[in-house]
Structures are given as structure tokens and as C-alpha cells.
Scaffold this active site. Structure first.
Site, PDB file in Angstrom:
ATOM      1  N   ALA A  60      31.326  37.781  40.580  1.00 54.53           N
ATOM      2  CA  ALA A  60      29.885  37.947  40.410  1.00 54.53           C
ATOM      3  C   ALA A  60      29.523  39.367  40.829  1.00 54.53           C
ATOM      4  O   ALA A  60      30.249  40.003  41.605  1.00 54.53           O
ATOM      5  CB  ALA A  60      29.146  36.925  41.263  1.00 54.53           C
ATOM      6  N   GLY A  86      34.088  34.886  40.686  1.00 51.43           N
ATOM      7  CA  GLY A  86      33.529  34.328  39.454  1.00 51.43           C
ATOM      8  C   GLY A  86      34.416  34.565  38.241  1.00 51.43           C
ATOM      9  O   GLY A  86      34.333  33.840  37.253  1.00 51.43           O
ATOM     10  N   GLU A 143      36.836  31.820  38.348  1.00 53.00           N
ATOM     11  CA  GLU A 143      36.074  30.615  37.986  1.00 53.00           C
ATOM     12  C   GLU A 143      35.819  30.574  36.480  1.00 53.00           C
ATOM     13  O   GLU A 143      35.859  29.508  35.870  1.00 53.00           O
ATOM     14  CB  GLU A 143      34.762  30.594  38.789  1.00 53.00           C
ATOM     15  CG  GLU A 143      35.042  30.366  40.276  1.00 53.00           C
ATOM     16  CD  GLU A 143      33.850  30.634  41.176  1.00 53.00           C
ATOM     17  OE1 GLU A 143      33.260  31.734  41.078  1.00 53.00           O
ATOM     18  OE2 GLU A 143      33.503  29.756  41.984  1.00 53.00           O
ATOM     19  N   GLU A 188      35.716  35.228  48.045  1.00 49.27           N
ATOM     20  CA  GLU A 188      34.336  35.092  48.520  1.00 49.27           C
ATOM     21  C   GLU A 188      34.208  35.089  50.034  1.00 49.27           C
ATOM     22  O   GLU A 188      33.203  35.574  50.572  1.00 49.27           O
ATOM     23  CB  GLU A 188      33.711  33.811  47.955  1.00 49.27           C
ATOM     24  CG  GLU A 188      33.324  33.902  46.494  1.00 49.27           C
ATOM     25  CD  GLU A 188      34.455  33.570  45.532  1.00 49.27           C
ATOM     26  OE1 GLU A 188      35.625  33.492  45.972  1.00 49.27           O
ATOM     27  OE2 GLU A 188      34.173  33.388  44.334  1.00 49.27           O
TER      28      GLU A 188
HETATM   29  N1  CO8 Z   1      30.406  43.385  41.739  1.00 53.13           N
HETATM   30  C1  CO8 Z   1      29.835  44.585  41.510  1.00 53.13           C
HETATM   31  N2  CO8 Z   1      30.540  45.713  41.305  1.00 53.13           N
HETATM   32  C2  CO8 Z   1      31.880  45.618  41.343  1.00 53.13           C
HETATM   33  C3  CO8 Z   1      32.548  44.406  41.563  1.00 53.13           C
HETATM   34  C4  CO8 Z   1      31.746  43.249  41.778  1.00 53.13           C
HETATM   35  N3  CO8 Z   1      32.285  42.032  41.937  1.00 53.13           N
HETATM   36  N4  CO8 Z   1      33.874  44.624  41.534  1.00 53.13           N
HETATM   37  C5  CO8 Z   1      34.039  45.940  41.313  1.00 53.13           C
HETATM   38  N5  CO8 Z   1      32.845  46.548  41.179  1.00 53.13           N
HETATM   39  C6  CO8 Z   1      32.582  47.964  40.929  1.00 53.13           C
HETATM   40  C7  CO8 Z   1      32.879  48.806  42.155  1.00 53.13           C
HETATM   41  O1  CO8 Z   1      31.790  48.777  43.046  1.00 53.13           O
HETATM   42  C8  CO8 Z   1      33.110  50.155  41.520  1.00 53.13           C
HETATM   43  O2  CO8 Z   1      31.865  50.716  41.207  1.00 53.13           O
HETATM   44  P1  CO8 Z   1      31.594  52.303  41.505  1.00 53.13           P
HETATM   45  O3  CO8 Z   1      32.568  53.025  40.630  1.00 53.13           O
HETATM   46  O4  CO8 Z   1      30.168  52.484  41.092  1.00 53.13           O
HETATM   47  O5  CO8 Z   1      31.855  52.526  42.945  1.00 53.13           O
HETATM   48  C9  CO8 Z   1      33.787  49.814  40.214  1.00 53.13           C
HETATM   49  O6  CO8 Z   1      33.485  48.442  39.958  1.00 53.13           O
HETATM   50  C10 CO8 Z   1      35.302  49.956  40.265  1.00 53.13           C
HETATM   51  O7  CO8 Z   1      35.758  49.210  41.357  1.00 53.13           O
HETATM   52  P2  CO8 Z   1      36.740  49.808  42.484  1.00 53.13           P
HETATM   53  O8  CO8 Z   1      36.532  51.275  42.630  1.00 53.13           O
HETATM   54  O9  CO8 Z   1      36.579  48.970  43.706  1.00 53.13           O
HETATM   55  O10 CO8 Z   1      38.140  49.556  41.793  1.00 53.13           O
HETATM   56  P3  CO8 Z   1      39.552  49.364  42.527  1.00 53.13           P
HETATM   57  O11 CO8 Z   1      40.573  49.387  41.439  1.00 53.13           O
HETATM   58  O12 CO8 Z   1      39.701  50.312  43.656  1.00 53.13           O
HETATM   59  O13 CO8 Z   1      39.489  47.865  43.156  1.00 53.13           O
HETATM   60  C11 CO8 Z   1      39.029  45.506  43.131  1.00 53.13           C
HETATM   61  C12 CO8 Z   1      39.445  46.754  42.313  1.00 53.13           C
HETATM   62  C13 CO8 Z   1      40.142  45.152  44.118  1.00 53.13           C
HETATM   63  C14 CO8 Z   1      38.870  44.383  42.119  1.00 53.13           C
HETATM   64  C15 CO8 Z   1      37.722  45.794  43.873  1.00 53.13           C
HETATM   65  O14 CO8 Z   1      36.760  46.339  42.950  1.00 53.13           O
HETATM   66  C16 CO8 Z   1      37.084  44.577  44.483  1.00 53.13           C
HETATM   67  O15 CO8 Z   1      37.519  44.123  45.528  1.00 53.13           O
HETATM   68  N6  CO8 Z   1      36.006  44.023  43.839  1.00 53.13           N
HETATM   69  C17 CO8 Z   1      35.263  42.910  44.372  1.00 53.13           C
HETATM   70  C18 CO8 Z   1      36.019  41.634  44.132  1.00 53.13           C
HETATM   71  C19 CO8 Z   1      35.252  40.484  44.724  1.00 53.13           C
HETATM   72  O16 CO8 Z   1      35.040  40.387  45.911  1.00 53.13           O
HETATM   73  N7  CO8 Z   1      34.853  39.556  43.840  1.00 53.13           N
HETATM   74  C20 CO8 Z   1      34.147  38.348  44.242  1.00 53.13           C
HETATM   75  C21 CO8 Z   1      32.665  38.530  44.088  1.00 53.13           C
HETATM   76  S1  CO8 Z   1      31.765  37.138  44.722  1.00 53.13           S
HETATM   77  C22 CO8 Z   1      31.841  35.969  43.519  1.00 53.13           C
HETATM   78  O17 CO8 Z   1      32.395  36.177  42.477  1.00 53.13           O
HETATM   79  C23 CO8 Z   1      31.189  34.661  43.843  1.00 53.13           C
HETATM   80  C24 CO8 Z   1      30.942  33.793  42.614  1.00 53.13           C
HETATM   81  C25 CO8 Z   1      29.751  32.886  42.819  1.00 53.13           C
HETATM   82  C26 CO8 Z   1      28.550  33.752  43.036  1.00 53.13           C
HETATM   83  C27 CO8 Z   1      27.290  33.007  43.165  1.00 53.13           C
HETATM   84  C28 CO8 Z   1      26.182  34.009  43.517  1.00 53.13           C
HETATM   85  C29 CO8 Z   1      24.896  33.458  44.022  1.00 53.13           C
END
Ligand code: CO8
Length: 259
Positions: free
Chosen positions: A65, A110, A113, A133
Site C-alpha cells: 500500500a 498489499g 496480498e 507491515e
Molecule cells: N509506498 C509508497 N512509496 C513507496 C513504497 C510504498 N509501499 N515502496 C517504495 N516506495 C517508493 C520509495 O519511497 C521511493 O520513492 P522516492 O524515490 O521518492 O524516495 C521509491 O518508491 C523507490 O523505492 P526505494 O528507493 O526504497 O527502492 P529500493 O530498491 O531501495 O527498496 C523496497 C525497495 C525494499 C521495496 C523498499 O522500497 C521498501 O521497503 N518499500 C516499502 C515496502 C513496504 O513496507 N510495503 C508494505 C506497505 S504496508 C501495506 O502494504 C499494508 C497493506 C494494507 C494497507 C491498509 C491501509 C489502511
């Protein structure tokens, strides 16, 4: 609808949705979920489209998400967002056509999921799966706490949810999360090949098979078997059942008409 966050293409009776916010690793904001929902409805309504493939642009399938969008949510907004995302994923799960996730890269939160709401997951060797999460102070809530346990068993689901571990494609395959692992360059061909195989089969058999497996998981065995029996009866009132069995007896390939 003019799609801005996904690419929607149809070729040879198969629709492909490419999640397309690569700068944010295809993370799920409201807009992309709305477009995904619209595309699924388009697939459901179009008799020419027999199957759906979902994949991601760039290095991610879907990295979860959109954390930036949801970080200031209050409890009510979070519940609404969870319900909205769950409803979209339910639309995929209940689509009466086969859905294959071609998992090209990160399938986190997500994203995992989403791929679990699909019927089959084909993973690139570059795919990474996980439910991170708990790193963010939340639990999976686009269906992850329920679908993961149903796919890989409660013990493994809890390990992934509690530890937020990222697992590679071969481990996802070992525990039954991924159906198949292929080289990155072969991902779309392998996905299309599996879909093409499915589309040579009786669409009615595939449709009832999907519904029976899905609904059966939420029922006790006795009622699930009754559901299976009722679908058997329905199949025997179709032209495709006659065609399939006649073709077998006549030693020729069946030509199914979805009737
Ligand atoms: N949301 C928003 N932006 C994101 C997300 C995300 N989930 N994942 C990556 N991005 C963005 C980064 O912020 C970055 O943006 P910017 O260039 O502007 O800084 C860009 O994408 C590239 O990401 P990275 O530079 O971090 O890329 P890396 O190759 O270094 O890392 C990773 C890749 C390991 C995937 C890393 O981006 C990461 O850890 N992302 C988050 C993963 C995460 O925690 N996902 C779970 C999210 S929570 C969820 O899904 C819950 C579902 C139910 C939600 C219900 C809501 C009410």
C-alpha cells in the site's frame, strides 16, 4: 476509462493489467486501486476476454500500500481503506475467469496480498515476497492475514507476518506461495503459456472449478462437497460437457463454446 496508473491491454482473448507507478514501486494508492477495480469489471463484462494476467512495470510487482498516502490516516480512514482494498481483491478472487499473477519483482504487503487474490502466481527469479507491515506498526489488512494462512498454512503465515521477512522466489515456491519460478526474461511467456493451456479447456469447468475451490475453503467439507455436486449437475446440462465427452470418445480435440 482513461487509465493513468495501470496499462490495460487485450491480446488473443487475454487481458493484461500492468501496475504502472514504477517511481513509487507500483504501490497501491486509491487511484491505482480504482483503476484496477475498473479493469477487473471490464474483464468480467467482456465475453471476448477469457482470462486476466496481472503484473508490474519496472522492478516491482507491487511494493505494498502507498505508505505516503496512508501515513496520516486515522482509524476510520484506515478501516475504509482496508475495506476498499479488500473489496477490489475480492473482485479479482471472484472473477469467473482465470487470473494469473506474473510476479516480476517486489510483492510486499498489499502486493503480496494482491498476488494471493489471483488464482496462480508465476514468479520471476527476481521476485521477492513478504508481509512487512509489522515494520510500520500495522498488520496486513488487504486480506493478508487470511489468504496467506490458507495458501501456506498458519505456522508459515505467522512467521512471515511476525518477522516481516522477505523471501525469494525459490522459497516462495518451496512453501507453496508461488506455483512456478522462471527466469526473468521468460516470465511473460511462461505466464501466457499457462493461460493458453487453461484457455484450451472447458471455460465452464474452469469457472466452476475456481468457484468450488474458493468457496469450499470457507465451508465445512460436507457443504463444500454438496456445492461441488451441484456444479457437477450444472456441467451436465451444458453443450461443452457433451462436446468434451464426445470428443474423447471420437479421439479428437474438443471445441468448447462456453455454453
Ligand atoms: N509506498 C509508497 N512509496 C513507496 C513504497 C510504498 N509501499 N515502496 C517504495 N516506495 C517508493 C520509495 O519511497 C521511493 O520513492 P522516492 O524515490 O521518492 O524516495 C521509491 O518508491 C523507490 O523505492 P526505494 O528507493 O526504497 O527502492 P529500493 O530498491 O531501495 O527498496 C523496497 C525497495 C525494499 C521495496 C523498499 O522500497 C521498501 O521497503 N518499500 C516499502 C515496502 C513496504 O513496507 N510495503 C508494505 C506497505 S504496508 C501495506 O502494504 C499494508 C497493506 C494494507 C494497507 C491498509 C491501509 C489502511
Amino acid at each position: 476509462m482513461n487509465y493513468e496508473n495501470i496499462i490495460f491491454e487485450v491480446e488473443n482473448g487475454v487481458a493484461t493489467v500492468t501496475m504502472n507507478r514504477p517511481k513509487a514501486l507500483n504501490s497501491l494508492n486509491i487511484e491505482i486501486l480504482q483503476e484496477l477495480s475498473h479493469a477487473v469489471k471490464e474483464v468480467a463484462a467482456n465475453d471476448e476476454i477469457m482470462g486476466l494476467v496481472i503484473t508490474g512495470a519496472g522492478k516491482a510487482f507491487v511494493a505494498g500500500a502507498d505508505i505516503v498516502q496512508m501515513k496520516e490516516y486515522n482509524g476510520e480512514q484506515a478501516r475504509n481503506y482496508a475495506t476498499f482494498g479488500q473489496n477490489v481483491f475480492n473482485e479479482i478472487e471472484t472473477l469467473e475467469k482465470p487470473v494469473i499473477a506474473a510476479v516480476n519483482g517486489y510483492a510486499l504487503g498489499g502486493g503480496n496480498e494482491l498476488c494471493m487474490a489471483c488464482d496462480i502466481r508465476i514468479a520471476s527469479e527476481k521476485a521477492v515476497f513478504g508481509q512487512p507491515e509489522v515494520n510500520l506498526g500495522i498488520l496486513p489488512f488487504f486480506g493478508g492475514t487470511q489468504r496467506l494462512g490458507r495458501l501456506v498454512g498458519a505456522g508459515r503465515a505467522k512467521e512471515l507476518v511476525f518477522t516481516a521477512a522477505y523471501i525469494k522466489a525459490d522459497e516462495a515456491y518451496r512453501i507453496g506461495l508461488a506455483n512456478k519460478v522462471v527466469e526473468p526474461d521468460a516470465l511473460m511467456d511462461a505466464t501466457k503459456e499457462m493461460m493458453a493451456t487453461i484457455l484450451t479447456k472447458s471455460p465452464i469447468g474452469v469457472k466452476y472449478g475456481k468457484v468450488a475451490v474458493n468457496k469450499g475453503l470457507d465451508m465445512d467439507l460436507k457443504n463444500a462437497l454438496e456445492l461441488e455436486t451441484s456444479f457437477a449437475g450444472l456441467c451436465f446440462s451444458t453443450e461443452d460437457q457433451k462436446e468434451g465427452m464426445n470428443a474423447f470418445v471420437e479421439k479428437r480435440a474438443a471445441e468448447f463454446k462456453n455454453k
